[in-house]
Scaffold this active site. Structure first.
Site, mmCIF file in Angstrom:
data_model
loop_
_atom_site.group_PDB
_atom_site.id
_atom_site.type_symbol
_atom_site.label_atom_id
_atom_site.label_comp_id
_atom_site.label_asym_id
_atom_site.label_seq_id
_atom_site.Cartn_x
_atom_site.Cartn_y
_atom_site.Cartn_z
ATOM 1 N N GLY A 1 47.334 32.958 9.848
ATOM 2 C CA GLY A 1 46.502 33.188 11.034
ATOM 3 C C GLY A 1 45.403 34.203 10.874
ATOM 4 N N ARG B 1 52.348 41.696 16.249
ATOM 5 C CA ARG B 1 51.305 40.867 15.630
ATOM 6 C C ARG B 1 51.099 39.555 16.385
ATOM 7 N NH1 ARG B 1 51.309 35.422 13.138
ATOM 8 N NH2 ARG B 1 49.670 35.426 11.574
ATOM 9 N N VAL B 2 49.839 39.158 16.545
ATOM 10 C CA VAL B 2 49.483 37.862 17.123
ATOM 11 C C VAL B 2 48.593 37.132 16.116
ATOM 12 C CG1 VAL B 2 48.243 36.683 18.988
ATOM 13 C CG2 VAL B 2 49.647 38.697 19.497
ATOM 14 N N GLY B 3 48.856 35.857 15.904
ATOM 15 C CA GLY B 3 48.067 35.063 14.962
ATOM 16 C C GLY B 3 46.927 34.319 15.629
ATOM 17 N N ASP B 4 46.485 33.249 14.984
ATOM 18 C CA ASP B 4 45.302 32.526 15.458
ATOM 19 C C ASP B 4 45.593 31.516 16.558
ATOM 20 O OD1 ASP B 4 46.699 31.028 13.407
ATOM 21 O OD2 ASP B 4 45.066 29.581 13.508
ATOM 22 N N THR C 1 46.783 25.411 11.635
ATOM 23 C CA THR C 1 48.061 25.956 11.207
ATOM 24 C C THR C 1 47.867 26.640 9.869
ATOM 25 O OG1 THR C 1 50.319 25.453 10.476
ATOM 26 C CG2 THR C 1 48.706 23.692 10.239
ATOM 27 N N GLY C 2 48.470 27.802 9.701
ATOM 28 C CA GLY C 2 48.319 28.491 8.420
ATOM 29 C C GLY C 2 48.390 29.988 8.579
ATOM 30 N N THR D 1 53.446 26.374 12.717
ATOM 31 C CA THR D 1 52.807 26.129 14.003
ATOM 32 C C THR D 1 52.775 24.629 14.314
ATOM 33 O OG1 THR D 1 51.383 27.999 13.529
ATOM 34 C CG2 THR D 1 50.616 26.489 15.213
#
Length: 329
Positions: free
Chosen positions: A251, A225-228, A248-249, A197
């Site tokens: 999520g 899928r959706v992350g943070d 970043t990481g 990210t």
């Protein structure tokens, strides 16, 4: 008694106006060629220069965040925009968010496949609609109507990311064969399939904070899928009273920890400084089993960049224009 700070004191406590990250993960010097390291440093430096130029012109921290992230989105080196990773289905699905610390307004997009610069789409959602988040085809249609650059999905194809997907698929196949009990196929990702990210936090001359984050998500991700990154309070948050954050990481853990907002609350209610609060949140994520990092800038121009991985692409620029770029621990 008020005293005028000396040059030595200023050097010890520089006022930062902008910080960026280009992802965290197992980034080791021994795995990096000199030419690749230089390429990363060049793009990170160009991103800082772009954001700094905006602030020097007296424009908003929001404009600076967008300008800095544009540079990284247009580079194939980072998992955002041009360098986005591939999903299990062989597509590039992009997410981004931006937030204004002065008004607490925010905009985000998720799962888009044709918007060249998703951070611009997030800004358009914030500025030109009554919504905070738009996803998929609807977000793409909105971006097109807002006059943003729309590209063929093939624009995002890069050999390095395609090869990364093939490796991930092969590993999945091997792991499926080894673990007959895993009927669902819900295999945890390998460590570095979830990083990359990009993000920026900024403080402008008017004292306003802003944060932005953009990502291609996780290599081999399935099921939409959706992350943070596009979730306000999880991967992105800004509030003039406290701090601007971009994460970043992994999520899923940053969502569960409400990581970005968590830093702000620790500062507001717990009276912690930006270093204590951000380190504590990364430690909490580590205890949960997650990893990654974040960049944070507080209302006084103090910057913190904690991470619990081997490295994080990161950089800062001070009010007087001094640029620092780092990669390793």
């Amino acid at each position: 008694m008020n005293t005028i700070p000396t040059q030595a004191q200023n050097a010890q406590n520089p006022k930062y106006v902008l910080a960026i990250h280009g992802g965290a993960g197992t980034i080791l010097k021994k795995n990096m060629t000199d030419s690749l390291e230089k390429a990363y440093i060049d793009v990170l430096t160009a991103s800082l220069q772009a954001g700094y130029a905006v602030i020097q012109e007296g424009r908003s921290s929001l404009d600076a965040v967008e300008a800095a992230i544009y540079v990284m989105e247009d580079s194939p080196l980072f998992n955002a925009g041009k360098g986005a990773v591939f999903t299990n289905q062989g597509k590039n699905e992009l997410d981004a968010a931006i937030m204004d610390g002065a008004t607490l307004k925010a905009g985000a997009v998720a799962g888009v496949t044709t918007i060249r610069n998703p951070i611009a789409a997030a800004r358009a959602v914030m500025d030109k609609s009554e919504h905070v988040m738009m996803v998929g085809k609807g977000a793409e249609e909105f971006a097109s109507q807002a006059g943003l650059t729309i590209v063929d999905p093939q624009y995002f194809w890069t050999k390095a990311r395609w090869d990364g997907l093939q490796r991930a698929l092969e590993r999945d196949k091997e792991r499926m064969e080894l673990d007959h009990d895993d009927q669902q196929g819900f295999l945890p990702p390998y460590k570095d399939e979830k990083f990359g990210t990009v993000g920026c936090v900024a403080l402008d001359k008017a004292g306003n904070l802003a944060a932005g984050t953009s990502t291609g998500g996780m290599t081999n991700k399935k099921f939409g899928r959706v992350g943070d990154a596009p979730i306000i309070g999880a991967g992105t948050y800004a509030n003039n009273a406290t701090v601007a954050i971009s994460c970043t990481g992994w999520g899923e853990f940053f969502i569960r920890a409400v990581a970005a907002y968590n830093v702000s609350t620790k500062m507001h209610y717990g009276k912690m400084d930006v270093h204590q609060a951000s380190k504590k949140v990364i430690a909490e994520i580590g205890k949960m089993g997650g990893d990654g990092g974040m960049i944070a800038i507080d209302k006084n121009g103090e910057v913190a960049m904690p991470f619990n991985t081997e490295g994080m692409y990161r950089g800062t620029v001070t009010a007087d224009g001094k640029i620092t770029v780092e990669i390793y621990k």
